[in-house]
Design a protein around this motif. Structure first.
Motif, PDB file in Angstrom:
ATOM      1  N   TYR A  52       2.316   2.667  -4.850  1.00 34.49           N
ATOM      2  CA  TYR A  52       3.592   2.895  -5.527  1.00 34.49           C
ATOM      3  C   TYR A  52       3.851   1.740  -6.488  1.00 34.49           C
ATOM      4  CZ  TYR A  52       3.542   6.177  -1.803  1.00 34.49           C
ATOM      5  OH  TYR A  52       3.133   7.194  -0.971  1.00 34.49           O
ATOM      6  N   ALA A  53       4.178   2.084  -7.737  1.00 36.72           N
ATOM      7  CA  ALA A  53       4.402   1.098  -8.798  1.00 36.72           C
ATOM      8  C   ALA A  53       5.656   1.482  -9.570  1.00 36.72           C
ATOM      9  CB  ALA A  53       3.197   1.058  -9.731  1.00 36.72           C
ATOM     10  N   LEU A  54       6.120   0.582 -10.404  1.00 40.42           N
ATOM     11  CA  LEU A  54       7.317   0.865 -11.201  1.00 40.42           C
ATOM     12  C   LEU A  54       7.039   1.810 -12.370  1.00 40.42           C
ATOM     13  CD1 LEU A  54       9.069  -2.606 -11.143  1.00 40.42           C
ATOM     14  CD2 LEU A  54       9.833  -0.484 -10.043  1.00 40.42           C
ATOM     15  N   SER A  55       5.771   1.911 -12.781  1.00 39.02           N
ATOM     16  CA  SER A  55       5.408   2.854 -13.838  1.00 39.02           C
ATOM     17  C   SER A  55       3.934   3.198 -13.698  1.00 39.02           C
ATOM     18  CB  SER A  55       5.682   2.274 -15.227  1.00 39.02           C
ATOM     19  OG  SER A  55       4.737   1.276 -15.534  1.00 39.02           O
ATOM     20  N   ALA A  56       3.514   4.208 -14.428  1.00 39.20           N
ATOM     21  CA  ALA A  56       2.118   4.650 -14.367  1.00 39.20           C
ATOM     22  C   ALA A  56       1.151   3.574 -14.828  1.00 39.20           C
ATOM     23  CB  ALA A  56       1.940   5.915 -15.199  1.00 39.20           C
ATOM     24  N   SER A  57       1.624   2.646 -15.657  1.00 39.86           N
ATOM     25  CA  SER A  57       0.731   1.609 -16.189  1.00 39.86           C
ATOM     26  C   SER A  57       0.914   0.245 -15.519  1.00 39.86           C
ATOM     27  CB  SER A  57       0.933   1.469 -17.697  1.00 39.86           C
ATOM     28  OG  SER A  57       2.272   1.125 -17.972  1.00 39.86           O
ATOM     29  N   ALA A  58       1.872   0.135 -14.600  1.00 36.00           N
ATOM     30  CA  ALA A  58       2.127  -1.143 -13.927  1.00 36.00           C
ATOM     31  C   ALA A  58       1.279  -1.254 -12.660  1.00 36.00           C
ATOM     32  CB  ALA A  58       3.605  -1.251 -13.571  1.00 36.00           C
ATOM     33  N   PRO A  59       0.984  -2.488 -12.248  1.00 37.44           N
ATOM     34  CA  PRO A  59       0.238  -2.664 -10.994  1.00 37.44           C
ATOM     35  C   PRO A  59       1.038  -2.140  -9.804  1.00 37.44           C
ATOM     36  CG  PRO A  59       0.349  -4.720 -12.238  1.00 37.44           C
ATOM     37  CD  PRO A  59       1.269  -3.756 -12.901  1.00 37.44           C
ATOM     38  N   ALA A  60       0.319  -1.703  -8.793  1.00 43.18           N
ATOM     39  CA  ALA A  60       0.976  -1.231  -7.571  1.00 43.18           C
ATOM     40  C   ALA A  60       1.684  -2.386  -6.881  1.00 43.18           C
ATOM     41  CB  ALA A  60      -0.048  -0.607  -6.639  1.00 43.18           C
ATOM     42  N   LEU A  61       2.820  -2.073  -6.279  1.00 46.96           N
ATOM     43  CA  LEU A  61       3.578  -3.054  -5.505  1.00 46.96           C
ATOM     44  C   LEU A  61       3.423  -2.807  -4.009  1.00 46.96           C
ATOM     45  CD1 LEU A  61       6.863  -3.074  -7.616  1.00 46.96           C
ATOM     46  CD2 LEU A  61       4.958  -4.695  -7.731  1.00 46.96           C
ATOM     47  N   VAL A  62       3.337  -1.537  -3.628  1.00 51.18           N
ATOM     48  CA  VAL A  62       3.236  -1.124  -2.229  1.00 51.18           C
ATOM     49  C   VAL A  62       2.024  -0.216  -2.101  1.00 51.18           C
ATOM     50  CG1 VAL A  62       4.399   0.115  -0.359  1.00 51.18           C
ATOM     51  CG2 VAL A  62       5.755  -1.214  -1.989  1.00 51.18           C
ATOM     52  N   THR A  63       1.242  -0.419  -1.043  1.00 51.42           N
ATOM     53  CA  THR A  63       0.089   0.440  -0.824  1.00 51.42           C
ATOM     54  C   THR A  63       0.106   1.000   0.592  1.00 51.42           C
ATOM     55  OG1 THR A  63      -1.330  -1.373  -0.060  1.00 51.42           O
ATOM     56  CG2 THR A  63      -1.357  -0.892  -2.419  1.00 51.42           C
ATOM     57  N   LEU A  64      -0.541   2.139   0.743  1.00 51.69           N
ATOM     58  CA  LEU A  64      -0.781   2.747   2.057  1.00 51.69           C
ATOM     59  C   LEU A  64      -2.283   2.855   2.231  1.00 51.69           C
ATOM     60  CD1 LEU A  64       1.768   5.694   2.186  1.00 51.69           C
ATOM     61  CD2 LEU A  64       1.709   3.698   3.661  1.00 51.69           C
ATOM     62  N   ARG A  65      -2.763   2.451   3.369  1.00 47.11           N
ATOM     63  CA  ARG A  65      -4.189   2.605   3.658  1.00 47.11           C
ATOM     64  C   ARG A  65      -4.333   3.358   4.969  1.00 47.11           C
ATOM     65  NH1 ARG A  65      -7.736   0.584   0.596  1.00 47.11           N
ATOM     66  NH2 ARG A  65      -9.319   0.757   2.190  1.00 47.11           N
ATOM     67  N   ASN A  66      -5.400   4.088   5.061  1.00 48.02           N
ATOM     68  CA  ASN A  66      -5.729   4.806   6.278  1.00 48.02           C
ATOM     69  C   ASN A  66      -7.149   4.431   6.665  1.00 48.02           C
ATOM     70  OD1 ASN A  66      -5.988   6.605   8.381  1.00 48.02           O
ATOM     71  ND2 ASN A  66      -6.460   8.325   7.051  1.00 48.02           N
ATOM     72  N   ASP A  67      -7.267   3.291   7.316  1.00 48.74           N
ATOM     73  CA  ASP A  67      -8.566   2.858   7.802  1.00 48.74           C
ATOM     74  C   ASP A  67      -8.601   3.207   9.292  1.00 48.74           C
ATOM     75  OD1 ASP A  67      -9.328   1.836   5.268  1.00 48.74           O
ATOM     76  OD2 ASP A  67      -8.216   0.009   5.645  1.00 48.74           O
ATOM     77  N   GLU A  68      -8.837   2.241  10.137  1.00 47.39           N
ATOM     78  CA  GLU A  68      -8.778   2.523  11.570  1.00 47.39           C
ATOM     79  C   GLU A  68      -7.337   2.707  12.030  1.00 47.39           C
ATOM     80  OE1 GLU A  68     -11.154  -0.020  14.028  1.00 47.39           O
ATOM     81  OE2 GLU A  68     -12.760  -0.031  12.550  1.00 47.39           O
ATOM     82  N   ARG A  69      -6.415   2.092  11.313  1.00 47.84           N
ATOM     83  CA  ARG A  69      -4.976   2.263  11.542  1.00 47.84           C
ATOM     84  C   ARG A  69      -4.328   2.461  10.186  1.00 47.84           C
ATOM     85  NH1 ARG A  69      -4.699  -2.659  15.449  1.00 47.84           N
ATOM     86  NH2 ARG A  69      -4.963  -1.613  17.433  1.00 47.84           N
TER      87      ARG A  69
END
Length: 117
Positions: A52-69
């Protein structure tokens, strides 16, 4: 013609849909909490995972990962603040969880809001 934000959202929804259960349901709910908590954040794929980022061209601020957890993380683009107290200079930036309940949803919303404040 779909906007960049609409295309990015579709990619995130598709990525979540392809996850195995029980992670799929968990990540879908966290996605809903994130976009409800901070509508200014735009879903997108970042390093192959929902973010999730502030715009389509901005770096992500929040990420979700689905690894082992499942992991909710703040990226290095967020102004991190040392925890203080017992954790001293450590900066909380990632949280792992296997289930979600109302208190967890509330905490996720607080974390997401803090990422852009």
């Amino acid at each position: 013609m779909a906007s960049k934000d609409e295309k990015n959202l579709a990619q995130v929804i598709d990525k979540i849909a392809k996850m195995d259960e029980p992670a799929r349901t968990l990540v879908q709910r966290v996605h809903e909490v994130i976009v409800a908590a901070e509508p200014r954040l735009k879903p997108r794929i970042w390093y192959g995972m929902p973010a999730y980022a502030l715009s389509a061209s901005a770096p992500a601020l929040v990420t979700l990962r689905n690894d082992e957890r499942v992991n909710l993380a703040l990226t290095e683009k967020v102004e991190l603040v040392p925890a203080g107290g017992f954790d001293g200079t450590l900066m909380p930036a990632a949280w792992y969880f296997e289930t979600i309940d109302a208190p967890t949803e509330k905490r996720i919303a607080e974390i997401v809001r803090s990422a852009i404040s």
